[in-house]
Scaffold this motif. Structure first.
Motif, PDB file in Angstrom:
ATOM      1  N   LYS A 157      -9.766  50.901  34.131  1.00 60.98           N
ATOM      2  CA  LYS A 157     -10.711  49.919  34.655  1.00 60.98           C
ATOM      3  C   LYS A 157      -9.957  48.891  35.505  1.00 60.98           C
ATOM      4  O   LYS A 157      -8.759  48.675  35.320  1.00 60.98           O
ATOM      5  N   PHE A 158     -10.682  48.232  36.399  1.00 55.01           N
ATOM      6  CA  PHE A 158     -10.038  47.354  37.368  1.00 55.01           C
ATOM      7  C   PHE A 158     -10.735  46.000  37.509  1.00 55.01           C
ATOM      8  O   PHE A 158     -11.937  45.866  37.277  1.00 55.01           O
ATOM      9  N   CYS A 159      -9.932  45.029  37.939  1.00 52.47           N
ATOM     10  CA  CYS A 159     -10.412  43.738  38.420  1.00 52.47           C
ATOM     11  C   CYS A 159      -9.900  43.589  39.847  1.00 52.47           C
ATOM     12  O   CYS A 159      -8.751  43.192  40.062  1.00 52.47           O
ATOM     13  N   PRO A 160     -10.689  43.950  40.856  1.00 52.16           N
ATOM     14  CA  PRO A 160     -10.254  43.826  42.246  1.00 52.16           C
ATOM     15  C   PRO A 160     -10.112  42.360  42.667  1.00 52.16           C
ATOM     16  O   PRO A 160     -10.968  41.527  42.350  1.00 52.16           O
ATOM     17  N   THR A 161      -9.056  42.063  43.369  1.00 48.21           N
ATOM     18  CA  THR A 161      -8.775  40.717  43.869  1.00 48.21           C
ATOM     19  C   THR A 161      -8.099  40.836  45.227  1.00 48.21           C
ATOM     20  O   THR A 161      -7.286  41.737  45.429  1.00 48.21           O
ATOM     21  N   GLY A 162      -8.426  39.923  46.117  1.00 42.08           N
ATOM     22  CA  GLY A 162      -7.805  39.930  47.437  1.00 42.08           C
ATOM     23  C   GLY A 162      -8.826  40.331  48.494  1.00 42.08           C
ATOM     24  O   GLY A 162      -9.147  41.510  48.629  1.00 42.08           O
ATOM     25  N   GLY A 163      -9.369  39.354  49.174  1.00 42.17           N
ATOM     26  CA  GLY A 163     -10.397  39.626  50.168  1.00 42.17           C
ATOM     27  C   GLY A 163     -11.779  39.799  49.586  1.00 42.17           C
ATOM     28  O   GLY A 163     -12.725  40.120  50.308  1.00 42.17           O
ATOM     29  N   VAL A 164     -11.935  39.593  48.277  1.00 40.24           N
ATOM     30  CA  VAL A 164     -13.257  39.702  47.648  1.00 40.24           C
ATOM     31  C   VAL A 164     -14.001  38.386  47.875  1.00 40.24           C
ATOM     32  O   VAL A 164     -13.439  37.296  47.712  1.00 40.24           O
ATOM     33  N   SER A 165     -15.267  38.492  48.240  1.00 39.49           N
ATOM     34  CA  SER A 165     -16.063  37.314  48.572  1.00 39.49           C
ATOM     35  C   SER A 165     -17.484  37.486  48.040  1.00 39.49           C
ATOM     36  O   SER A 165     -17.840  38.549  47.504  1.00 39.49           O
ATOM     37  N   SER A 166     -18.289  36.452  48.247  1.00 40.08           N
ATOM     38  CA  SER A 166     -19.688  36.561  47.830  1.00 40.08           C
ATOM     39  C   SER A 166     -20.399  37.666  48.589  1.00 40.08           C
ATOM     40  O   SER A 166     -21.369  38.251  48.107  1.00 40.08           O
ATOM     41  N   GLY A 167     -19.903  37.982  49.776  1.00 38.80           N
ATOM     42  CA  GLY A 167     -20.545  39.003  50.599  1.00 38.80           C
ATOM     43  C   GLY A 167     -20.262  40.428  50.175  1.00 38.80           C
ATOM     44  O   GLY A 167     -21.080  41.325  50.430  1.00 38.80           O
ATOM     45  N   ASN A 168     -19.124  40.674  49.541  1.00 36.86           N
ATOM     46  CA  ASN A 168     -18.794  42.054  49.159  1.00 36.86           C
ATOM     47  C   ASN A 168     -18.575  42.248  47.666  1.00 36.86           C
ATOM     48  O   ASN A 168     -18.259  43.359  47.221  1.00 36.86           O
ATOM     49  N   TYR A 172     -18.087  46.000  44.734  1.00 38.89           N
ATOM     50  CA  TYR A 172     -17.120  46.314  43.666  1.00 38.89           C
ATOM     51  C   TYR A 172     -17.790  46.346  42.290  1.00 38.89           C
ATOM     52  O   TYR A 172     -17.579  47.271  41.496  1.00 38.89           O
ATOM     53  N   LEU A 173     -18.591  45.334  42.011  1.00 37.72           N
ATOM     54  CA  LEU A 173     -19.177  45.212  40.673  1.00 37.72           C
ATOM     55  C   LEU A 173     -20.124  46.360  40.335  1.00 37.72           C
ATOM     56  O   LEU A 173     -20.366  46.632  39.153  1.00 37.72           O
ATOM     57  N   SER A 174     -20.635  47.034  41.344  1.00 40.11           N
ATOM     58  CA  SER A 174     -21.539  48.158  41.092  1.00 40.11           C
ATOM     59  C   SER A 174     -20.797  49.449  40.731  1.00 40.11           C
ATOM     60  O   SER A 174     -21.434  50.433  40.326  1.00 40.11           O
ATOM     61  N   LEU A 175     -19.456  49.436  40.822  1.00 43.60           N
ATOM     62  CA  LEU A 175     -18.676  50.640  40.524  1.00 43.60           C
ATOM     63  C   LEU A 175     -18.450  50.784  39.018  1.00 43.60           C
ATOM     64  O   LEU A 175     -18.264  49.785  38.319  1.00 43.60           O
ATOM     65  N   PRO A 176     -18.419  52.022  38.511  1.00 43.65           N
ATOM     66  CA  PRO A 176     -18.260  52.221  37.064  1.00 43.65           C
ATOM     67  C   PRO A 176     -16.877  51.840  36.538  1.00 43.65           C
ATOM     68  O   PRO A 176     -16.732  51.594  35.335  1.00 43.65           O
ATOM     69  N   ASN A 177     -15.880  51.785  37.415  1.00 43.24           N
ATOM     70  CA  ASN A 177     -14.525  51.472  36.948  1.00 43.24           C
ATOM     71  C   ASN A 177     -14.116  50.034  37.239  1.00 43.24           C
ATOM     72  O   ASN A 177     -12.941  49.690  37.158  1.00 43.24           O
ATOM     73  N   VAL A 178     -15.073  49.174  37.549  1.00 39.07           N
ATOM     74  CA  VAL A 178     -14.794  47.761  37.803  1.00 39.07           C
ATOM     75  C   VAL A 178     -15.432  46.910  36.706  1.00 39.07           C
ATOM     76  O   VAL A 178     -16.633  47.013  36.449  1.00 39.07           O
ATOM     77  N   VAL A 179     -14.620  46.076  36.071  1.00 40.31           N
ATOM     78  CA  VAL A 179     -15.091  45.182  35.011  1.00 40.31           C
ATOM     79  C   VAL A 179     -15.528  43.843  35.588  1.00 40.31           C
ATOM     80  O   VAL A 179     -16.539  43.263  35.185  1.00 40.31           O
ATOM     81  N   CYS A 180     -14.753  43.334  36.534  1.00 44.89           N
ATOM     82  CA  CYS A 180     -15.001  42.030  37.133  1.00 44.89           C
ATOM     83  C   CYS A 180     -14.219  41.970  38.434  1.00 44.89           C
ATOM     84  O   CYS A 180     -13.444  42.882  38.739  1.00 44.89           O
ATOM     85  N   VAL A 181     -14.416  40.909  39.194  1.00 52.87           N
ATOM     86  CA  VAL A 181     -13.634  40.696  40.409  1.00 52.87           C
ATOM     87  C   VAL A 181     -12.995  39.320  40.332  1.00 52.87           C
ATOM     88  O   VAL A 181     -13.480  38.422  39.630  1.00 52.87           O
ATOM     89  N   GLY A 182     -11.900  39.151  41.056  1.00 52.10           N
ATOM     90  CA  GLY A 182     -11.275  37.848  41.165  1.00 52.10           C
ATOM     91  C   GLY A 182     -11.502  37.295  42.552  1.00 52.10           C
ATOM     92  O   GLY A 182     -11.408  38.035  43.533  1.00 52.10           O
ATOM     93  N   GLY A 183     -11.811  36.002  42.652  1.00 49.39           N
ATOM     94  CA  GLY A 183     -12.073  35.430  43.961  1.00 49.39           C
ATOM     95  C   GLY A 183     -11.867  33.935  43.993  1.00 49.39           C
ATOM     96  O   GLY A 183     -11.994  33.257  42.962  1.00 49.39           O
ATOM     97  N   SER A 184     -11.569  33.435  45.170  1.00 48.55           N
ATOM     98  CA  SER A 184     -11.335  31.996  45.345  1.00 48.55           C
ATOM     99  C   SER A 184     -12.510  31.297  46.013  1.00 48.55           C
ATOM    100  O   SER A 184     -12.491  30.071  46.153  1.00 48.55           O
ATOM    101  N   TRP A 185     -13.527  32.047  46.407  1.00 52.70           N
ATOM    102  CA  TRP A 185     -14.617  31.434  47.171  1.00 52.70           C
ATOM    103  C   TRP A 185     -15.436  30.452  46.348  1.00 52.70           C
ATOM    104  O   TRP A 185     -16.139  29.603  46.916  1.00 52.70           O
ATOM    105  N   VAL A 186     -15.357  30.524  45.031  1.00 54.09           N
ATOM    106  CA  VAL A 186     -16.137  29.604  44.193  1.00 54.09           C
ATOM    107  C   VAL A 186     -15.518  28.216  44.128  1.00 54.09           C
ATOM    108  O   VAL A 186     -16.152  27.278  43.618  1.00 54.09           O
ATOM    109  N   ALA A 187     -14.294  28.063  44.628  1.00 53.82           N
ATOM    110  CA  ALA A 187     -13.628  26.755  44.605  1.00 53.82           C
ATOM    111  C   ALA A 187     -12.870  26.546  45.917  1.00 53.82           C
ATOM    112  O   ALA A 187     -11.640  26.552  45.942  1.00 53.82           O
ATOM    113  N   PRO A 188     -13.580  26.360  47.026  1.00 51.01           N
ATOM    114  CA  PRO A 188     -12.919  26.153  48.319  1.00 51.01           C
ATOM    115  C   PRO A 188     -11.977  24.951  48.290  1.00 51.01           C
ATOM    116  O   PRO A 188     -12.262  23.937  47.644  1.00 51.01           O
ATOM    117  N   ASP A 189     -10.865  25.080  49.000  1.00 53.65           N
ATOM    118  CA  ASP A 189      -9.844  24.025  48.986  1.00 53.65           C
ATOM    119  C   ASP A 189     -10.421  22.657  49.333  1.00 53.65           C
ATOM    120  O   ASP A 189     -10.090  21.649  48.692  1.00 53.65           O
TER     121      ASP A 189
END
Length: 214
Positions: A157-168, A172-189
């Motif tokens: 199973k995977f947690c994809p990170t890197g270039g993941v955004s609200s748009g995509n 990832y989350l719809s895939l059977p081998n993805v548990v969660c995603v990592g992203g920075s868009w929820v806390a912009p600098d």
């Protein structure tokens, strides 16, 4: 006793987005974590990309009871031990080395290492690690690449990170081998720098509700 993979899954499963945070000022750490938790994202990853990262981890642990804090961008055993000593509940690395594997074997704190090629994934799997960070996700082939891995390496199973955004994220989350995603868009600098905690809470709430669309 649960395995380290089970421990990781118990922490991360059910939260679709894990905020990946680069905190320049440790004074921002607790209010940021509190805003994210209020928005439904209590599990966060604070990356060791700034001089104050370990202090940020300590402040969140001391001041935000509901937060579950992991340490990211761990590159070697010394950083692993520093982050674990600071109280990190899980460790995230962009890759996997023998040194990191040895440190993880000696620690009760679970490791989420990065892997992108079939060979790297199989090496991690042979080491008993079947929950991995897929990094950098978009640059490595994105959701289509992970979808192609779901059949030949079905038990990882995977947690994809890197270039993941609200748009995509949903790709990832719809895939059977993805548990969660990592992203920075929820806390912009800019929002963190300006203390716009209500807006960050709103972004976190939107991200936390992605699980309802799966």
């Amino acid at each position: 006793m649960p395995s380290k993979t089970e421990k990781l899954l118990s922490l991360l499963n059910g939260q679709p987005v894990i905020p990946v945070l680069k905190i320049n000022d440790p004074a921002h750490a607790a209010p940021l974590a509190y805003a994210l938790a209020r928005g439904g994202l209590p599990v966060i990853e604070i990356t060791l990309r700034t001089p104050g990262a370990l202090e940020a981890i300590r402040r969140v642990i001391a001041e935000v009871e509901e937060a579950i804090v992991g340490a990211g961008t761990i590159l070697n055993a010394a950083q692993f031990e520093e982050a674990a000593s600071a109280g990190a509940k899980f460790i995230v690395s962009p890759g996997l080395t023998k040194e990191l594997l040895t440190a993880a074997d000696a620690s009760p704190v679970p490791l989420l290492p990065g892997a992108i090629t079939p060979g790297e994934i199989m090496t991690a799997r042979e080491a008993g690690l079947d929950f991995l960070k897929f990094f950098p996700a978009e640059q490595a082939g994105g959701a289509a690449f992970l979808k192609a891995l779901a059949s030949p390496i079905a038990d990882v199973k995977f947690c994809p990170t890197g270039g993941v955004s609200s748009g995509n994220a949903m790709d990832y989350l719809s895939l059977p081998n993805v548990v969660c995603v990592g992203g920075s868009w929820v806390a912009p600098d800019a929002m963190v720098r300006e203390g716009r905690w209500d807006e960050i809470e709103a972004l976190a709430r939107q991200a936390s509700e992605l699980v309802e669309r799966i």
